[in-house]
Design an enzyme around this catalytic site. Structure first.
Site, PDB file in Angstrom:
ATOM      1  N   LYS A 130       0.850  -1.195   0.000  1.00 10.23           N
ATOM      2  CA  LYS A 130       0.000   0.000   0.000  1.00 10.23           C
ATOM      3  C   LYS A 130       0.887   1.248   0.000  1.00 10.23           C
ATOM      4  O   LYS A 130       1.925   1.274   0.676  1.00 10.23           O
ATOM      5  CB  LYS A 130      -0.891  -0.037   1.258  1.00 10.23           C
ATOM      6  CG  LYS A 130      -2.074   0.924   1.236  1.00 10.23           C
ATOM      7  CD  LYS A 130      -2.968   0.678   2.472  1.00 10.23           C
ATOM      8  CE  LYS A 130      -4.134   1.638   2.564  1.00 10.23           C
ATOM      9  NZ  LYS A 130      -4.980   1.389   3.745  1.00 10.23           N
ATOM     10  N   SER A 174      -9.840   1.312   2.612  1.00 13.70           N
ATOM     11  CA  SER A 174      -8.954   2.145   1.819  1.00 13.70           C
ATOM     12  C   SER A 174      -7.868   1.375   1.091  1.00 13.70           C
ATOM     13  O   SER A 174      -7.334   1.857   0.099  1.00 13.70           O
ATOM     14  CB  SER A 174      -8.297   3.183   2.726  1.00 13.70           C
ATOM     15  OG  SER A 174      -7.482   2.554   3.700  1.00 13.70           O
ATOM     16  N   SER A 182     -10.316  -1.269   6.709  1.00 17.43           N
ATOM     17  CA  SER A 182      -9.668  -0.933   5.431  1.00 17.43           C
ATOM     18  C   SER A 182      -8.957  -2.074   4.742  1.00 17.43           C
ATOM     19  O   SER A 182      -8.585  -1.959   3.580  1.00 17.43           O
ATOM     20  CB  SER A 182      -8.667   0.205   5.640  1.00 17.43           C
ATOM     21  OG  SER A 182      -9.339   1.432   5.679  1.00 17.43           O
TER      22      SER A 182
END
Lengths: 496, 482
Positions: free
Chosen positions: A74, A149, A173
Site C-alpha cells: 500500500k 482504503s 480498510s
C-alpha cells in the site's frame, strides 16, 4: 495454469524444485500488473528497477517461506528511494529516505516488491475511489468498486497479480475490500506488527495487515513482519511463535458467537432486498458449517444503540486523530511546496492545494471534535463508547474463542450506486461492526464465503487480544469446508 | 519595594533543556551543535510514518526534578499532543504533558536578599523543544538540531512580587538543575529560557491587574531589566489613568525596552489530547525511591544546615553552596575535623578566588581537600603563621606541590619550641640591656621592639605569639630583679 496463481507455499515449493524462478514470477507479476493497470488501477508505482535489484541480490537472503515471492505494498508505507504518495496530491512527489519496519522485514526475507498500491487518499475512505491517480476497480466486475482504503492492495491480490499484499486497517480498510474482492484480509492484534513507517491516519486504530488468497498464506506473511520494534512503543514483545507452524485446523470444541442485533432480519424489514437476504442465508449456512466442524455457535445480545454508535464513534476518533497526524503535511520539511509570501502562506497554500475536498472535510470535522468546547461531548464521549464496547467484547472473548459475522450486508457497490443512508440501521449495523476490531485491537480476518449476484461475499472472524492463532485456525478450518481457497477473479472458480 | 502605589504580580514559565544522550522522542544526539541540521533524523523532522520513542533518561530526570520542587507526582507518565501550526514544529503538534504533568502543586524556598521566600510551583512538565528559526528579509532558515530536545517547563504560581524575587527564584532553579545534573542550564546556549507574566494592580486591591506576557527571554539579567521596564511602563500608563492591554511583548536587550508583539487572544485552543503512540508508564514506588536516593541535598537546605550546624553566616553559606562541587569540597574538609568557619574562610577567599580566576571547577583544582586539611592543621599547630599559609597555598598551586613539601623546601616551620626562643631572647636582651631594664608593661612599644628583634634573628620563623608571651615574661623577671 501459472505458478503465479499458486499459494505462497506452493509457489515456494515450485521455486525450490526448480520449476519456476523468482525472476520469472516477478516478470509475470509485472506483466499482469501492466495488463490490468488500465482496467483496475491497482498501482501508483510499479517498482521494476527495485525488483531487479532485489532479484540480483536474492542469493544472499536466508531461505524462508517468502524468499522470491512477489508482493504489493500500500502506498502509505514509507519506502526508501521509492515514491510514497498515500494517494494524495500533497505527497505526489514525496520520496522517503527510510523504510517502514514491515518493509525492511520483507526486504530481509527476499519478498519481491512489485509496486505501491492505490488507496483512498491518506487511507481515509472506504471506497477506493478517492486516490489522486483515480479509482480502483473490482477485478470481478469493473463496474463495481473494491472498497477501501487498501483498494489497490486488495485488487492486486484478487486479480492474481501478486499472491500477497500489505495493507493498513483503521476501520475495516483491509477486511472490507478483501470481502468485496473474494480474498482473505487479516488485521492482527494491535502491536503485533510495527506501525513504524506506516503513514499515520488514526494512531490508536491503525493496524498493519495483509491480503492473501488463503489462510495459511496469512500466517506466512504475518510470521515475516511481526515482532517487537524498538521504533514503535506500542509494539508487543516477541512471543517467538510461528503461526504457520501452528495452523492445524483443529477447532473441535471451540466456542463461537455472533451478535444477534447485526444479523437479525427484523432490523432490516424496510431495507431488505435480495442481496441482504442471500447474505443472511449464507451466514446461516456458515453457522451450520461451524457446527459440522465441531464448534459451538451461540447468539449473543448486544445493546443495539451501542452497536449503532460504532460508526459515529469511529468517525469521531479517527477524524480527530487524523487532523493531528496529518498536520505534518505543510510542504515545509518535505513534499511538494506551494508558493507563498510568508511561511504561513506557504503552509496554507500547500494544504489548500494538496488535499481533496473530502479530506478537508474530515480535517474540519476532526478539528471541531478536538476543540476545547466540544472535546467532552464529542471526543471524550466517543472514547467512552469505545471503552464500553471494548470491555464488553473483552468479556465475551473470555467466554468464546471467536465472533463470526457477515463482513458486509451487501456485495461490492457499483460506481453508480445511490448514496448510502448512513443513518439507516442497515448501514450502521451491517457495514461498521468490523471497526470493533480496531477499537479493541482485536485480531480479525475476513475470508471469502460465497457469491451473491456473481460477486464474492466475506465472513468476518474476530477474537480477543493476542488470540491471533484462534482466529487463523477457525478461518483455516472454515476455509477447508468451502471452495474459495486461492480463487482469482475472472478465472478458476466454477461457482461464478 | 520599588513601587509604593502598585502591587506587582509575576508568574514565570521557565524552559530548561534536559541533559540526555539522545533527544526526547528520537535516537538523534542531544548535544550542542553549531552546524545546523546535523543532529536530526526523520523523527525530529516529522516525516510521514514516524513514531515517538520516549527517552527514559529524560522521564526519570523529570520525575527527579518534580521531587526536587516538592511536587505531587502522577501515578502514570502520560504525554499529550499540543496541536498548532508553525514552521518550527515539524509534526504540526508538540508532544508535551497537559492533563497529567510530571509534577504539580510544588514549591521551593529561596533567599531573597536575607529573607526566605516560598515560591509556589503550579506544575512542571516534560516536552520536546521546537526547531529554531532565523528570519531574513525574503526567506527564513530552519535548524532542526533543537527539534525534539527534551525540555522541562517549570510554571510558577503568580506569587512573585519583584524583579529581585524573580531573579532569586531563577537562580535557585538553575542551581537545582545543576546540583542534580538534570540540565547544564546554560543560558548562553539557550538551554534555559524564560517567559514572564506580569501585572500591576493598585495596592491592597483584591483583583489582579491585566496580564502582559513577555516571551523567550534568554538571560537572567534580561529578565530583571524586562521586569523593571514593564513595571515602569505599566505604572506610567496607570498613573495617567490608562488601561493595560492584555498582550504579548518582546524584550529587546539593545534598547532595554519591551515591544508589543501581538494582542493576546484569550485562550488559544491547542486541542490537547492524549498522545496515542506512547503507552502510559507506571511511576512505581521502587522508581520513586531509586530516584529519591539520587537526589542530593539542595542549596537551600545546605545553607540552612551550614548556618545551623556550623554557625556560618548566610553570606558564607550561600557562597559555599553555589555549586554542589564546592559544597562537597567544604563538607569533605570539615569531615576531617577542620573548623567549619576556618574551612569556609579558606574556601571562600583563597580557593574560590583561584578557581574563579582560572575559570575551572573546584574539582579540577590541584589543591585538594587533603591539601587544605594539611595546611589548616599546620596553622592550628602553629607550625606556620596565617600569613605564611597564604604563601604556602599559592606556592602549592603554582608548583603543584603538597603543603608539607612547600613548607619543608622553604624552611618555613615556625619555632614554637620555648627553649629555642628563650635562647634568642637572652641574646637580644643582652644586646639591648638598657632598654630591657627600662621596660614598662603599660607601654607596648618596648615589647614590639623585642619581638621584632626576635623575628629578625629567627628570620621570621619564631611563632609571634609565643615570642611575645615569652619576652613579656622575661622582661618582667628582669624588672622584678632590679
Amino acid at each position: 495454469m501459472s505458478y503465479l496463481d499458486l499459494s505462497i507455499s506452493e509457489m515456494k515449493k515450485a521455486i525450490d524444485e526448480g520449476k519456476v524462478t523468482p525472476t520469472s514470477l516477478a516478470k509475470e507479476s509485472f506483466e499482469r500488473a501492466h495488463k490490468y493497470q488500465k482496467d483496475i488501477n491497482s498501482f501508483v508505482t510499479l517498482t521494476e528497477k527495485n525488483a531487479l535489484n532485489q532479484l540480483e541480490n536474492l542469493d544472499s537472503v536466508e531461505d524462508n517461506p517468502l524468499k522470491g515471492i512477489p508482493y504489493a505494498l500500500k502506498d502509505n508505507f514509507s519506502t526508501k528511494g521509492i515514491l510514497s504518495t498515500a494517494s494524495s496530491n500533497i505527497l505526489k512527489d514525496y520520496v522517503p529516505f527510510f523504510n517502514a519496519t514491515s518493509v525492511n522485514k520483507l526486504y530481509s526475507k527476499g519478498a519481491i516488491l512489485i509496486g505501491k498500491t492505490v488507496l483512498d487518499e491518506l487511507a481515509m475512505g472506504g471506497t477506493g475511489t478517492t486516490g489522486h491517480t483515480g479509482p480502483v476497480k473490482n477485478p470481478w466486475d469493473k463496474s463495481r468498486l473494491i472498497g477501501g482504503s487498501s483498494a489497490g492492495s486488495a485488487s492486486s491480490v484478487a486479480a492474481g497479480i501478486v499472491p500477497f499484499s500489505i495493507g493498513s486497517d483503521t476501520g475495516d480498510s483491509i477486511r472490507k475490500p478483501a470481502a468485496y474482492g473474494g480474498i482473505v484480509g487479516y488485521k492482527p492484534t494491535y502491536g503485533l506488527v510495527s506501525r513504524f513507517g506506516l503513514f499515520a491516519f488514526a494512531s490508536s486504530l491503525d493496524h498493519v495487515g495483509c491480503f492473501t488468497r488463503n489462510v495459511s498464506d496469512v500466517a506466512y506473511v504475518i510470521d515475516a513482519i511481526k515482532g517487537k520494534d524498538e521504533k514503535d512503543m506500542t509494539s508487543l514483545p516477541d512471543d517467538n511463535i510461528k503461526f504457520s507452524e501452528h495452523l492445524d485446523g483443529n477447532v473441535k470444541g471451540k466456542k463461537l458467537f455472533y451478535l444477534k442485533e447485526i444479523v437479525n432480519r427484523d432490523n432490516y424489514k424496510d431495507s431488505m432486498d435480495e442481496e441482504l437476504d442471500e447474505i443472511l442465508n449464507n451466514f446461516d449456512e456458515i453457522i451450520d458449517k461451524c457446527k459440522n466442524l465441531g464448534m459451538e455457535v451461540e447468539e449473543v445480545d448486544f445493546d443495539k444503540e451501542i452497536l449503532k454508535a460504532i460508526f459515529p464513534t469511529y468517525i469521531t476518533i479517527s477524524c480527530a486523530e487524523a487532523t493531528s497526524n496529518n498536520s505534518n503535511l505543510t510542504g515545509i520539511p518535505f513534499g511538494p511546496r506551494s508558493k507563498g509570501k510568508s511561511i504561513d502562506e506557504v503552509m496554507f497554500n500547500s494544504r489548500t492545494e494538496g488535499f481533496s475536498e473530502l479530506i478537508k472535510r474530515r480535517f474540519v470535522l476532526g478539528s471541531y471534535i478536538l476543540q476545547k468546547e466540544n472535546q467532552e461531548k464529542l471526543f471524550l464521549n466517543a472514547g467512552r463508547i469505545r471503552r464500553i464496547i471494548v470491555e464488553k467484547m473483552t468479556e465475551l472473548f473470555k467466554e468464546y474463542d471467536g465472533m463470526i459475522l457477515p463482513a458486509s450486508g451487501s456485495i461490492a457497490p457499483t460506481f453508480r450506486s445511490e448514496t448510502i443512508d448512513k443513518l439507516s440501521d442497515r448501514y450502521l449495523l451491517l457495514e461498521n461492526h468490523m471497526a470493533i476490531g480496531n477499537f479493541g485491537g482485536f485480531p480479525s480476518i475476513t475470508i471469502p464465503c460465497g457469491f451473491v449476484k456473481n460477486m464474492p461475499i466475506g465472513l468476518s472472524i474476530t477474537s480477543g487480544v493476542k488470540k491471533d492463532l484462534d482466529v487463523l485456525n477457525i478461518a483455516y478450518a472454515l476455509e477447508s469446508t468451502m471452495n474459495y481457497k486461492n480463487q482469482i477473479a475472472g478465472g478458476v472458480n466454477d461457482e461464478r | 519595594m520599588m513601587n509604593d502605589k502598585y502591587e506587582v504580580t509575576i508568574g514565570l514559565e521557565v524552559h530548561c533543556e534536559v541533559k540526555t544522550n539522545t533527544k526526547m522522542f528520537s535516537p538523534s544526539p542531544n548535544n550542542y551543535n553549531e552546524t545546523p541540521n546535523e543532529n536530526i533524523s526523520e523523527v525530529d523532522m516529522g516525516f510521514p510514518g514516524i513514531l515517538p520513542i520516549a527517552n527514559m533518561e529524560a522521564v526519570k530526570k523529570s520525575i527527579m526534578m518534580a521531587m526536587a520542587l516538592n511536587c505531587k507526582l502522577p501515578n502514570y507518565m502520560y504525554f499529550d499532543r499540543k496541536n498548532y501550526y508553525y514552521p518550527d514544529l515539524p509534526k504540526g503538534y508538540q508532544i508535551t504533558q497537559a492533563t497529567e504533568p510530571v509534577g504539580v502543586n510544588g514549591y521551593i524556598n529561596v533567599y531573597v536578599n536575607d529573607e526566605v521566600k516560598k515560591i509556589d510551583i503550579h506544575d512542571i512538565h516534560l516536552e520536546e523543544d521546537t526547531a529554531s528559526l532565523d528570519h531574513y528579509e525574503t526567506y527564513s532558515l530552519i535548524d532542526y538540531n533543537r527539534s525534539g530536545i527534551p525540555l522541562l517547563e517549570t510554571v510558577t504560581e503568580p506569587c512573585i512580587h519583584s524583579a529581585d524575587e524573580a531573579l532569586a527564584f531563577l537562580d535557585s532553579l538553575r542551581r537545582i538543575f545543576l546540583y542534580t545534573g538534570i540540565s547544564e542550564a546554560r543560558t548562553d546556549r539557550g538551554q534555559m529560557r524564560c517567559d514572564v507574566n506580569i501585572s500591576l494592580a493598585p495596592k491592597n486591591s483584591e483583583k489582579l491587574g491585566t496580564k502582559v506576557e513577555m516571551k523567550n527571554i534568554n538571560s537572567f539579567s534580561n529578565v530583571k531589566d524586562a521586569i523593571l521596564y514593564e513595571i515602569k511602563r505599566q505604572s506610567e500608563i496607570l498613573d495617567e489613568g490608562g488601561t493595560i492591554i492584555m498582550e504579548t511583548r518582546r524584550y529587546d536587550d539593545t534598547t532595554c525596552k519591551t515591544y508589543r508583539m501581538r494582542e493576546k487572544v484569550e485562550g488559544v485552543d491547542y486541542k490537547y489530547y492524549v498522545e496515542p503512540n506512547i503507552p502510559p508508564y507506571k511511576i512505581t514506588d521502587k522508581l520513586i525511591n531509586e530516584l529519591r536516593e539520587k537526589l542530593p541535598m539542595l542549596q537551600f537546605d545546605r545553607i540552612q544546615k551550614y548556618m545551623k550546624d556550623y554557625e556560618l553566616s548566610l553570606y558564607d553559606a550561600s557562597i559555599l553552596t553555589k555549586n554542589i562541587e564546592t559544597a562537597l569540597y567544604f563538607e569533605e574538609v570539615i569531615s576531617k575535623g577542620i573548623d567549619p568557619k576556618m574551612a569556609a574562610n579558606w574556601i571562600n577567599t583563597r580557593i574560590l578566588g583561584h578557581v574563579n580566576k582560572e575559570e575551572i571547577s573546584i574539582n579540577d583544582c590541584t589543591f585538594t581537600t587533603d591539601d587544605l586539611v594539611e595546611l589548616i592543621t599546620y596553622i592550628n599547630k602553629g607550625t606556620i603563621s596565617s600569613k605564611q599559609a597564604k604563601d604556602v597555598f599559592y606556592k602549592c598551586i603554582d608548583e603543584n606541590k603538597k603543603p608539607s613539601v612547600v613548607i619543608k623546601e622553604n624552611n618555613m616551620e615556625q619555632i614554637t619550641n620555648t627553649d629555642e626562643i628563650l635562647s634568642v631572647i637572652k641574646e637580644v636582651i643582652n644586646e639591648n640591656m638598657e632598654l630591657a631594664l627600662s621596660y614598662d608593661p603599660k607601654k607596648g612599644r618596648t615589647v614590639d621592639f623585642f619581638v621584632g628583634q626576635i623575628m629578625k634573628k629567627t628570620r621570621g620563623k619564631a611563632n609571634p605569639k609565643a615570642a611575645m608571651d615569652l619576652i613579656k615574661e622575661e622582661l618582667m623577671k628582669l624588672k622584678d630583679k632590679s
